[in-house]
Design a protein around this motif. Sequence first.
Motif, mmCIF file in Angstrom:
data_model
loop_
_atom_site.group_PDB
_atom_site.id
_atom_site.type_symbol
_atom_site.label_atom_id
_atom_site.label_comp_id
_atom_site.label_asym_id
_atom_site.label_seq_id
_atom_site.Cartn_x
_atom_site.Cartn_y
_atom_site.Cartn_z
ATOM 1 N N THR A 283 -0.604 -1.091 3.927
ATOM 2 C CA THR A 283 0.767 -1.587 3.836
ATOM 3 C C THR A 283 1.568 -0.636 2.958
ATOM 4 O OG1 THR A 283 0.110 -3.892 4.125
ATOM 5 C CG2 THR A 283 2.233 -3.489 3.073
ATOM 6 N N ASN A 306 5.360 -7.273 6.189
ATOM 7 C CA ASN A 306 4.683 -6.033 5.815
ATOM 8 C C ASN A 306 5.122 -4.891 6.732
ATOM 9 O OD1 ASN A 306 3.348 -7.750 4.130
ATOM 10 N ND2 ASN A 306 1.316 -7.403 4.960
ATOM 11 N N ASN A 308 3.847 -1.690 7.948
ATOM 12 C CA ASN A 308 2.481 -1.165 7.975
ATOM 13 C C ASN A 308 2.348 0.129 8.780
ATOM 14 O OD1 ASN A 308 1.884 -3.416 6.494
ATOM 15 N ND2 ASN A 308 0.172 -4.078 7.748
#
Length: 517
Positions: A283, A306, A308
């Motif tokens: 992340t 998140n 990512n």
Amino acid sequence: MMLTFVVLLAVGATAHPSCRYSEWDAWTQCTPNALCQSQRTQSLESYTSKTVSGVYQDQGRMNGEAMMEHKKRLWAGPNPLRTARESITGAAVDCTGGYASGFRCQNVNLQSFLSLQDLAGSGNTDGPSERGNDLWGWTDPTNNDEYVIMGLDDGTSFVRITDPVNPVVVAFLPTATVPSQWRDMKVVNDHAYIVSEAVGHGMQVFDLTRLRGQTDMGDVEVDFHYTEIGNTHNIVSNPASNTVFLVGSTDDSQACLAGLHMVDVSSPKNPLFAGCYWEDGYTHDAQCHIYNGPDTDYVGREICYNYNEDQLTIVDVTSKANPVTISTSGYPLATYTHQGWITEDHTMILLDDELDERDTFLDGNTVTYLWDVRDLDNPVIVGDYTAAHEAIDHNQYIRGSRVYQANYEVGLRILEIDQATPSLTEIGYFDVDDTSTGGTMEFQGAWTGYPYFASGNVPVSSIGYGLFIVRPDSMAMTETYQAGLNGTEQRERQLVAGDPSSCVAVKETRYCKASCH
């Protein structure tokens, strides 16, 4: 409607008396601040979210590692801008004719500027701080004093900006181990939590109330040093749950695999590991809050968004011991999913990708992706904003109906959000890098702008120069938006007599009403 300005020397200097100029040239054609659809080589509006498999994560990680190595090379060695400008304090400088002290601007005035040397504190004015990075803000609840927590490569500077034209460096916290260009900080319960990519750095905890009434504490020590992690790329906070989330921690004793490393800071000076989320790998950044949007399945739950590396991953972290993935959504041009922020009604996310401008058909034009997240299980891209300028986007934060984007070479850009359309319109900016107007596609200039102070002042961190305190003119931005001034135009006066080396250019810029053909 046009915004009227007076003449200003573009570099903020005084021309030699022997310099003579022509009358003003005609205004240039009004250029839109955003690309028209017809100018794009591919439509972005047709993009929809998709669930992607783990194979894409590997490519994102490779892209991220290559980008970090490039930044290390770019930022290695002495900073040529470090001593190029002295601090600007004592009086505000209005944005006039499109410039303030030589820095390009529109509808945003300069309150003050502190150089990297001065940010290091009175005892370290010639110290090793070569570059700036991230920042955050804190308001003292007892007296409403406003402070900037500014990251430098060798530590963290604490600056009181209650008087924004006379900022005061109150304290300097040295790095826990070695210098690093990456340093990040957040605030929960009047304590600053600071992480870094520096080897073995861990998380520094500093009680911000120690700054109250101080003028120069010099170097200070931490109140607690959390060592369950080593190097960490970023830190996220949710004051409502007394939690900080350490992300991108590749040296992690709890084996969170660079995902969410969750820490309970209910007792600020005794942070405790609370849990991991690692199912979607690394992340880079996130935002976490108590959800209060239209998706009734998650109202009252603690949700993290998140970013990512190649997709948006939404997670329910109400139970830190048992976080649950809600959705993972990719997009066709995903190159390095960097950061984003959700609107205050929790219905739309604005997402930026840090490498799509360099590595795709976009030809360098800054793109912001607009996601409909009214259904957290099924986020969908519903639009985009493609700026006419060429620059890489970095951090962005939303306050009210406006998003404050730090877009490296072209500085702080302020955009009005129209969720009904949906669309974004530029209404103001302040460029903290006077060495570039974009186009080189490099990681220099603005790192972060923090728009949450009650005063309306916005600190902006400059990698090369230091800390800028600016004040957006809210009324002028509203007028710009309501009048449909969606472009810019320029004019200048030509030098007809005098030495070009001492006779500075004279030019103006202003917002105007553009049309797409």
